[in-house]
Structure formats: structure tokens, C-alpha cells
Design an enzyme around this catalytic site. Structure first.
Site, PDB file in Angstrom:
ATOM      1  N   TYR A 150      50.460  40.626  34.760  1.00  0.00           N
ATOM      2  CA  TYR A 150      50.484  39.208  34.423  1.00  0.00           C
ATOM      3  C   TYR A 150      50.235  39.037  32.929  1.00  0.00           C
ATOM      4  O   TYR A 150      49.244  39.537  32.397  1.00  0.00           O
ATOM      5  CB  TYR A 150      49.414  38.437  35.203  1.00  0.00           C
ATOM      6  CG  TYR A 150      49.631  36.949  35.036  1.00  0.00           C
ATOM      7  CD1 TYR A 150      50.399  36.253  35.950  1.00  0.00           C
ATOM      8  CD2 TYR A 150      49.128  36.261  33.935  1.00  0.00           C
ATOM      9  CE1 TYR A 150      50.654  34.895  35.787  1.00  0.00           C
ATOM     10  CE2 TYR A 150      49.387  34.915  33.759  1.00  0.00           C
ATOM     11  CZ  TYR A 150      50.146  34.233  34.688  1.00  0.00           C
ATOM     12  OH  TYR A 150      50.404  32.902  34.521  1.00  0.00           O
ATOM     13  N   GLN A 169      51.523  31.064  41.569  1.00  0.00           N
ATOM     14  CA  GLN A 169      52.785  31.373  42.258  1.00  0.00           C
ATOM     15  C   GLN A 169      53.309  32.755  41.861  1.00  0.00           C
ATOM     16  O   GLN A 169      53.894  33.464  42.692  1.00  0.00           O
ATOM     17  CB  GLN A 169      53.838  30.275  42.020  1.00  0.00           C
ATOM     18  CG  GLN A 169      54.245  30.046  40.578  1.00  0.00           C
ATOM     19  CD  GLN A 169      53.337  29.062  39.839  1.00  0.00           C
ATOM     20  OE1 GLN A 169      52.185  28.837  40.224  1.00  0.00           O
ATOM     21  NE2 GLN A 169      53.847  28.476  38.769  1.00  0.00           N
ATOM     22  N   ASN A 182      44.655  32.375  33.476  1.00  0.00           N
ATOM     23  CA  ASN A 182      43.744  31.235  33.582  1.00  0.00           C
ATOM     24  C   ASN A 182      43.068  31.208  34.958  1.00  0.00           C
ATOM     25  O   ASN A 182      43.187  32.147  35.741  1.00  0.00           O
ATOM     26  CB  ASN A 182      44.493  29.923  33.290  1.00  0.00           C
ATOM     27  CG  ASN A 182      45.607  29.671  34.297  1.00  0.00           C
ATOM     28  OD1 ASN A 182      45.625  30.260  35.386  1.00  0.00           O
ATOM     29  ND2 ASN A 182      46.537  28.807  33.943  1.00  0.00           N
ATOM     30  N   SER A 188      35.931  34.835  27.592  1.00  0.00           N
ATOM     31  CA  SER A 188      35.623  35.943  26.685  1.00  0.00           C
ATOM     32  C   SER A 188      34.230  35.814  26.076  1.00  0.00           C
ATOM     33  O   SER A 188      33.694  34.717  25.989  1.00  0.00           O
ATOM     34  CB  SER A 188      36.678  35.912  25.579  1.00  0.00           C
ATOM     35  OG  SER A 188      36.569  37.026  24.746  1.00  0.00           O
ATOM     36  N   GLN A 240      35.590  35.584  18.357  1.00  0.00           N
ATOM     37  CA  GLN A 240      35.633  35.342  19.803  1.00  0.00           C
ATOM     38  C   GLN A 240      35.552  33.862  20.128  1.00  0.00           C
ATOM     39  O   GLN A 240      36.196  33.369  21.049  1.00  0.00           O
ATOM     40  CB  GLN A 240      34.509  36.082  20.541  1.00  0.00           C
ATOM     41  CG  GLN A 240      34.796  37.545  20.745  1.00  0.00           C
ATOM     42  CD  GLN A 240      36.179  37.773  21.310  1.00  0.00           C
ATOM     43  OE1 GLN A 240      36.464  37.398  22.436  1.00  0.00           O
ATOM     44  NE2 GLN A 240      37.067  38.383  20.523  1.00  0.00           N
ATOM     45  N   HIS A 250      38.639  31.668  20.874  1.00  0.00           N
ATOM     46  CA  HIS A 250      39.524  31.822  22.037  1.00  0.00           C
ATOM     47  C   HIS A 250      39.641  30.535  22.855  1.00  0.00           C
ATOM     48  O   HIS A 250      40.719  30.051  23.116  1.00  0.00           O
ATOM     49  CB  HIS A 250      39.057  32.967  22.938  1.00  0.00           C
ATOM     50  CG  HIS A 250      39.624  34.290  22.531  1.00  0.00           C
ATOM     51  ND1 HIS A 250      40.966  34.550  22.526  1.00  0.00           N
ATOM     52  CD2 HIS A 250      39.027  35.429  22.098  1.00  0.00           C
ATOM     53  CE1 HIS A 250      41.185  35.784  22.120  1.00  0.00           C
ATOM     54  NE2 HIS A 250      40.026  36.347  21.843  1.00  0.00           N
ATOM     55  N   GLU A 258      31.393  41.401  27.206  1.00  0.00           N
ATOM     56  CA  GLU A 258      32.725  41.992  27.126  1.00  0.00           C
ATOM     57  C   GLU A 258      32.841  42.851  25.860  1.00  0.00           C
ATOM     58  O   GLU A 258      33.246  44.003  25.915  1.00  0.00           O
ATOM     59  CB  GLU A 258      33.755  40.856  27.098  1.00  0.00           C
ATOM     60  CG  GLU A 258      35.181  41.305  27.072  1.00  0.00           C
ATOM     61  CD  GLU A 258      36.135  40.137  26.836  1.00  0.00           C
ATOM     62  OE1 GLU A 258      35.672  39.032  26.469  1.00  0.00           O
ATOM     63  OE2 GLU A 258      37.347  40.334  27.023  1.00  0.00           O
ATOM     64  N   HIS A 259      32.480  42.262  24.718  1.00  0.00           N
ATOM     65  CA  HIS A 259      32.504  42.985  23.446  1.00  0.00           C
ATOM     66  C   HIS A 259      31.085  43.074  22.905  1.00  0.00           C
ATOM     67  O   HIS A 259      30.397  42.050  22.811  1.00  0.00           O
ATOM     68  CB  HIS A 259      33.332  42.242  22.398  1.00  0.00           C
ATOM     69  CG  HIS A 259      34.715  41.887  22.836  1.00  0.00           C
ATOM     70  ND1 HIS A 259      35.048  40.661  23.366  1.00  0.00           N
ATOM     71  CD2 HIS A 259      35.864  42.617  22.830  1.00  0.00           C
ATOM     72  CE1 HIS A 259      36.335  40.641  23.668  1.00  0.00           C
ATOM     73  NE2 HIS A 259      36.866  41.810  23.359  1.00  0.00           N
ATOM     74  N   ASP A 276      40.997  44.579  19.465  1.00  0.00           N
ATOM     75  CA  ASP A 276      41.978  43.700  20.111  1.00  0.00           C
ATOM     76  C   ASP A 276      43.406  44.130  19.816  1.00  0.00           C
ATOM     77  O   ASP A 276      44.300  43.988  20.650  1.00  0.00           O
ATOM     78  CB  ASP A 276      41.825  42.258  19.587  1.00  0.00           C
ATOM     79  CG  ASP A 276      40.681  41.538  20.247  1.00  0.00           C
ATOM     80  OD1 ASP A 276      40.172  42.042  21.260  1.00  0.00           O
ATOM     81  OD2 ASP A 276      40.296  40.463  19.747  1.00  0.00           O
ATOM     82  N   GLU A 329      27.127  61.170  67.861  1.00  0.00           N
ATOM     83  CA  GLU A 329      27.617  59.803  67.637  1.00  0.00           C
ATOM     84  C   GLU A 329      28.426  59.303  68.838  1.00  0.00           C
ATOM     85  O   GLU A 329      29.090  58.267  68.746  1.00  0.00           O
ATOM     86  CB  GLU A 329      28.451  59.755  66.342  1.00  0.00           C
ATOM     87  CG  GLU A 329      27.634  60.016  65.080  1.00  0.00           C
ATOM     88  CD  GLU A 329      28.394  59.763  63.767  1.00  0.00           C
ATOM     89  OE1 GLU A 329      29.612  59.489  63.823  1.00  0.00           O
ATOM     90  OE2 GLU A 329      27.757  59.835  62.700  1.00  0.00           O
ATOM     91  N   HIS A 338      36.449  63.149  69.177  1.00  0.00           N
ATOM     92  CA  HIS A 338      36.309  63.874  67.906  1.00  0.00           C
ATOM     93  C   HIS A 338      35.851  65.310  68.187  1.00  0.00           C
ATOM     94  O   HIS A 338      36.425  66.266  67.665  1.00  0.00           O
ATOM     95  CB  HIS A 338      35.289  63.173  66.996  1.00  0.00           C
ATOM     96  CG  HIS A 338      35.808  61.954  66.284  1.00  0.00           C
ATOM     97  ND1 HIS A 338      36.208  60.826  66.952  1.00  0.00           N
ATOM     98  CD2 HIS A 338      36.012  61.701  64.954  1.00  0.00           C
ATOM     99  CE1 HIS A 338      36.625  59.918  66.056  1.00  0.00           C
ATOM    100  NE2 HIS A 338      36.515  60.425  64.844  1.00  0.00           N
TER     101      HIS A 338
END
Lengths: 430, 430
Positions: B129, B191, B214, B237, B259, B262, B327-328, B361, B415, B420
Site C-alpha cells: 500500500y 477498499q 491513513n 509518526s 517529524q 508530518h 519510532e525514531h 527516511d 494427553e 497420536h
């Protein structure tokens, strides 16, 4: 067992049949599970105790939901010596195999002044779900906990539903203790998963929840995914055996039944190039059905999802296995290693006629918590990788960044991220 | 930026604040997304085209939803030569770094007649994506696709929302082509995720869906998890900088802002042992805010989730970073490698004052698709591991199984899994 000639149409029907077993299709349970998760998130211990009374008929509270050292001692005293000895051998094998999965942090230092790498760190805490209720599955306890312990996880929190007496099965508890669980709580179902994901007064929040459970557990794991990590969503079990005319039909039949006995949704499939073998295996299955203790479950499971498929060629047999992506795959052919090279999708691959599936369930060392229901196309067996995570390492010297700085600024500007470009630019201001 | 003295109470408040950004809390969108997923699952292409008209205002159908070779050619002709050259350097770095992540299948053959191991196989197909709409992010295209290509994935299917004119941004398309996408579809949002998970007449079903998007994309990925695998659920982020009095305040301020630009949910945090640095960084931030093009977004983001925290000790600063699991993470101290050894939780660790976050990045090679919003406690950067899976390999000779067979039977019987036990027992019948 039904014998079907394998062609495109029969393959399509069988794949559609198999997908009916998908826990994601159990929509009717989703709302129930979401309500349980939400309730535990909000009302914490109180909700956990209520559900434990309702579903497990056990009356527990903050004073006794956690298993004590004393209870562990009592449990260990009750376990048969012979079983204990076998469990220890099995643990050694599991540990040895998983030790080989351990990964090092690595770096690549170049004389241009750059260091790049990955730092490998164990998760700090994990929750391990172990089914309880009617039966005890100490083998699953070992398979869940040992990889976490090998990875270096500090806090390994086991949850398992109690019996009506508020106790955990002594063999389960013994296995947990031997394998390295740091704490055990008497709670099961969706409420256990929710408690581990959000934390309650009595039960700690963990970073990841692993281990198979029933449909409530599977859906609860999906619901809390993102708040915590999970290993995968477990569905019903399956075995697929690829065999040619060199296979022993009695062995093949026995192996098919070993999975069919799990539950009525379990699937056992033989794909063979030999119609003669197909018929003999079917006869052997009939024979075993008369003597095995769980033949009621087996008969239903075979009726639902048991197939003997006769393929024209070994290529077609392999293609079928790859399409189904079975949890357990046995290859019982004259040249099993060659066939193995062509397998794309399977949880565990058992090679040759003495590598029967229960060897993997109990003893050999590889994990028996495997991707089910076609998810071997994208999921892996539980292992040390499930209990570590990686951080990228980036070091550039002034010289190294100076060589690249204009390029980076140009790339950032092209994405209109001007503060990104600025953060590089300020380092080379006159 | 606000300057706060770090203590247990302020830490607790900040952590609670940060968690408000969690996409799992966006309950109001969940129903919308589930309806979209269900509709695409059932009505396939038809539903996809309807949503594309509704959300992207683009009128596409089966004849033009897939990007053609001709469109790729046109796109490449439009890309600036300078940018193309930079993208190629960046691609080389990304490829070289990810090549080092590749893993071998392995086995352990013992003279007792056993072979155990893991077979590593690339996923057959993945969906990537890539966000579209207002801006083009070719760097994200490279970061998504190259690890899949390095892993050996045969079918790399990219999806990205079209503009109103039904076209994909030419730079995005060029990056996709160079990086190795095998097909590109003009579809975005929930979708797109649903189409990749279930397949439609025009869009193939894949094994795994990766890449940030998103809130609709994040929730759709969660909804289809289990039918397919996903990389993680991306949230907003963040950057956290650990700095002592040796740090250059202008560099630190610029990195925080990179950052913050963003979006309004992005978080920028400095944790420092120096009140003097804290004040200087705050002043530098004010200066940059006057000149940066995205200062409106930056100001909101700093107001929401921007903090300068002053810690008593470096230990406290490190503890804060580990609690937030950014994250960073940048380490700008006199001894940054020593501090790095104490970091448990971070997506990417940038070491020293010339390793500014945008270097990662765009250019250095490590992936910029990283665990966000505290999930670095259990998730890892996107990498080759996301595009492979493992199958256990188990071979036992007759002799090896004979030595173990009584143990395995005993364990299985304990068991109550008698079929088995039977599957092992039949192999040693007299």
C-alpha cells in the site's frame, strides 16, 4: 475415507470446503468476544472474576487467581516420574532446536564513516495462552514457553483456565514451571487475552500474546492486535500426507488419524499417485476406527474434512499441498528430500516413513505451534523470532553525511517535506 | 516548545497523552471500514469502482484500473533527471542493507540419524500500500517494495489511490517500476486493502499486505488480518531525541521539526539532562517556525504532542525513551554508542550528531517503515523477514525413532491422544 480423483474441479471444491473452517468466519462470536474484551478493559479484575465464575465455574479473586509457589510444589509432587523424565528429554530437544534459531545483532561498518545494522532485543514480557478444561496439554506448555525463555524474555506470564475447583492441572503447572514461566494465572478464554493486553489489578499487561486456543481466544487475540502483538490466529488442525506406492499404508492411515482425533474440524488428507495405496489406506483407516478410543471424533472429522486424493503425477500432488498449505505435511515417497525442495507452503515438513507427525508434536524439538488452515502461506511456526524485535542502527560521520547531504535535501524537497530537508541543511550551514 | 521537568507524574501524563493517538481507539471508523471490507468481499470489482468514484473522484473500471506499460513509460519521461539519479543511489543503499538481512534455510544433521532444520521460503505474493492523494512519497515506494524484491517475492502488487484524473503520480509510478513492482492498481483506502485480501475480478488476492496508510487503511488491515498477513498497524509518526550538553541545539531543533511536519498527530520529544540545552532548543524551534513552509502543521503538532523533558540523569532519559518506545530515536550525547546499548525499545536508532532522522527516511538504507506509537516494544522495522516464512524440517531414521518411540507414546497417552500414540506404535509392531 472417500477417495477422489484429483482434478481442477475437485481441488477447487476441497479448497472451498477447507476455508469454511476459518475462524474469521465465525461472525456470530465476534460481538460476544468484543464485549468481553471491552468489559475486561474497563472493569479489569472485577470482570475477569465474573467471567471465570460464569465460564469456568470457579470462584476466584485477587487472593488466589495467581498460582503460588506452594501450588507448584504440590503439582510437581503429583506428576508421574516416567512422564516427568520424558518431559525433560523433550524439553532438552526443544531447547536445543530453538537455541539454533537465536539471532545476533549485526552491523556493517564501512571505511566511508558509516555504520548500519540491526539491534536484536528480546521482548520484555509475553503472555502465553494454554488451553485447559477437559484435558491437559503439557506439550503445548513447553512449546509456548521454551522459545520465549531461549529468546531472553524476562517476564513469561502463563494463563490457563482453572477447573471448577479453582485449580490448574498439575501436569500443566509442572511443565510451566520446568519450562520457565515466571508467573501463572488461572484465567482462560477471551477474558484472559483481554487481561494480558490491557492489564488488570492482578494480571500484568504484556507486549505479546502467543499460543493457540478456542474460537473465543482466537477472536480475542485479533481484537487486541495492535495494542499488543500476537503470534497468529489459530484455526483447526490439519495433516496432509504426500505418498507414492512405496509408502506403508498402515503407517499413513495411522498418521492421518492422529490429526483427525483432535476435533471435528480437523482435516486429514492423503494425496497419492497410487490408487492401490489409496484403497489400502482407506481399509487401514476402517480397521483403526474400530479400535481407537477417540473414534467418534475421528469419524466425524474424516466425514467433514478427510480426503484421499489420487493425483496423476507427483507434480500435481505437490501443487495440491502448496495450495492447501497444510499445518503438518508428511512426505512418504521414494525420494522424500527431492519432493521437499518443491514445497512452498507448509507449517512443518515430516520427511520419510519414520518421521510421523506425533514425533513433532511431542519430542523432536521443532515447535508444534504451527500455522493452520492455509496460513502457512504467510505465517511461520512459533519460534524465537516471535519473542525478539529489531531496531535499525544508523551512524553517519560528518564526512559521510557531507557527501550525501545535497541528494537527501533534493529527495526531501521533492516530497515537499521541507523541514526534513532543513534538518540535513542546517548541518552544513556556512 | 513546552519544557517539563521529568518525574514520575509528568512521565505518566505524557504516556497517557501519547496513547490517545492509538488508531485502535478510532472506534467511530471501525464500522465504516468493516462495511467497506464486507462490500468489497461480496461485490468485488463493482464495489471497488464505486468507492474509487466516491472517495477519489476518479471514474475507473476493469479496463483502466491497472497501470499499463505505456503509463509507466509516460511517467518515467516526466521525472526530473536529478531526482531520478538520487532515487537510484538511494535504491542501491536500500538494496544493499536489505540484502544483509537475507536468511538461509538451515539444518542440523546428527549422526544418530536425525535431521532438523528450517526451510526459508519467500511469500508468493504481496500487496504494497502506498498513500497517494495530495503528495507523492516515492521514498515509501522504495522502502515497501525493495525488501520484498530482495526476499524473492514473485508477485509484488502495488496499490495507490489515483488522482481525480484517474492517474497515479508519475514519480510514484517511476519508483514502483524501478524498485520492482510487478503490477500497480489505482485504488486506495480500505477498499484497496479488502481487494488485496479477498481478490476481485481485476485485482489479485495476495498473501500479505504491507505499508502504512491513513486510519481507514490501518483499520482495514486489522480487519483482514488472519485471511492474509499484515506488517503492522501504522499510527502517527514520532521522534525522540536523547541529548546532553554536548549537543548542538540548532541540529536538535531541526530534527524535532522534521517529524512534527508530518501531521498534527506527530510527536516530537527531546529528553535532555541539560536545562541549558532545553532552553536553546526551544529558542531554535521558535526561529525555525518563522521560516519553514509547513509551520502551521508543525505548530499544531508541537502543541499537541511536542515536549522538551529535562531529566536528572542519563539513566532517567534512557528509561523515558524505553517507556515511549519511539519510532525514531536520536542519541546525541558525548558517548552515543554507550547510550545505545541501554535502548530496549525503538524503531530506528540514529547515533551521533550527523545521523539526522531524514538521512534514514531517504538515503542510508535501513527501512523507514517503522513501528509507531509505542509498538516498537513488540514490532520491528519492515524488512526481508516480513516477506519470508519458515517451515520446520523433521527427519528421523528408523533407528532414531526406535530409541524415542516409547517416550513419545507415553507422552501422547498422558494427553489422552491415543491416535497420536498409535501412529508411533504401529511402526514398531512385531
Amino acid at each position: 475415507m472417500r477417495i477422489i480423483t484429483l482434478d481442477d474441479a475437485s481441488m477447487k471444491n476441497i479448497l472451498a470446503d477447507m476455508l469454511r473452517r476459518d475462524p474469521n468466519n465465525y461472525d456470530s462470536y465476534t460481538k460476544t468476544v468484543e464485549a468481553i474484551v471491552e468489559n475486561v478493559k474497563n472493569r479489569r479484575d472485577e470482570a475477569v472474576f465474573e467471567y471465570t465464575r460464569e465460564f469456568d465455574h470457579a470462584d476466584l479473586d485477587a487472593s488466589n487467581i495467581r498460582v503460588t509457589q506452594e501450588e507448584i510444589g504440590e503439582a510437581m509432587a503429583q506428576v508421574d516420574e516416567g512422564l516427568l523424565a520424558v518431559m525433560k528429554k523433550s524439553m532438552d530437544n526443544i531447547r536445543r532446536y530453538h537455541e539454533k534459531q537465536k539471532r545476533n545483532s549485526w552491523f556493517d561498518a564501512q571505511p566511508d564513516g558509516t555504520i548500519l545494522g540491526q539491534k536484536v532485543t528480546a521482548l520484555e514480557s509475553v503472555g502465553v495462552y494454554v488451553p485447559g478444561g477437559k484435558a491437559a496439554y503439557p506439550s503445548s506448555v513447553l512449546m509456548n514457553i521454551i522459545p520465549a525463555e531461549v529468546a531472553g524474555v524476562k517476564r513469561i506470564v502463563m494463563v490457563t483456565p482453572p477447573g471448577k475447583d479453582g485449580k490448574v492441572n498439575p501436569v500443566t503447572l509442572t511443565a510451566a514451571h520446568l519450562a520457565g514461566a515466571t508467573e501463572v494465572y488461572k484465567v482462560g478464554g477471551a477474558q484472559a487475552v483481554a487481561a494480558l493486553a490491557f492489564g488488570t489489578q492482578s494480571i500484568p499487561r504484556v507486549n505479546k500474546i502467543v499460543g493457540p486456543g478456542n474460537i473465543f481466544v482466537a477472536l480475542a487475540k485479533k481484537a487486541v492486535y495492535g495494542h499488543v502483538s500476537i503470534d497468529s490466529i489459530a484455526g483447526p488442525s490439519e495433516i496432509l500426507v504426500i505418498a507414492d506406492d512405496s509408502a506403508n499404508p498402515r503407517f499413513v492411515a495411522a498418521d492421518l488419524l492422529s490429526q483427525a482425533e483432535h476435533d471435528e474440524l480437523a482435516s486429514a488428507i492423503l494425496v497419492t499417485t497410487s490408487m492401490e495405496l489409496a484403497k489400502k489406506v482407506s481399509d487401514e483407516v476402517d480397521g483403526f476406527l474400530k479400535v481407537l478410543s477417540r473414534s467418534d471424533i475421528i469419524a466425524k472429522s474424516l466425514d467433514n474434512y478427510g480426503y484421499i486424493l489420487v493425483a496423476d503425477t507427483m507434480e500435481k500432488a505437490v501443487e495440491t499441498a502448496n495450495n492447501i498449505a497444510p499445518e503438518h505435511l508428511e512426505i512418504v515417497t521414494a525420494n522424500p528430500f527431492e519432493v521437499m525442495t518443491k514445497i512452498q507452503n507448509a507449517g512443518a515438513i515430516f520427511i520419510g516413513e519414520y518421521s510421523s507427525e506425533p514425533l513433532g508434536d511431542y519430542f523432536a524439538g521443532p515447535n508444534h505451534i504451527l500455522p493452520t488452515n492455509g496460513t502457512a502461506k504467510f505465517f511461520s511456526p512459533l519460534g524465537v523470532d516471535d519473542f525478539i524485535k529489531k531496531s535499525s542502527i544508523i551512524y553517519y560521520s560528518r564526512e559521510a553525511l557531507e557527501k550525501a547531504h545535497k541528494d537527501i535535501e533534493l529527495f526531501a524537497e521533492s516530497e515537499h517535506l521541507t523541514a526534513h530537508a532543513n534538518s540535513i541543511r542546517v548541518r552544513f550551514e556556512p
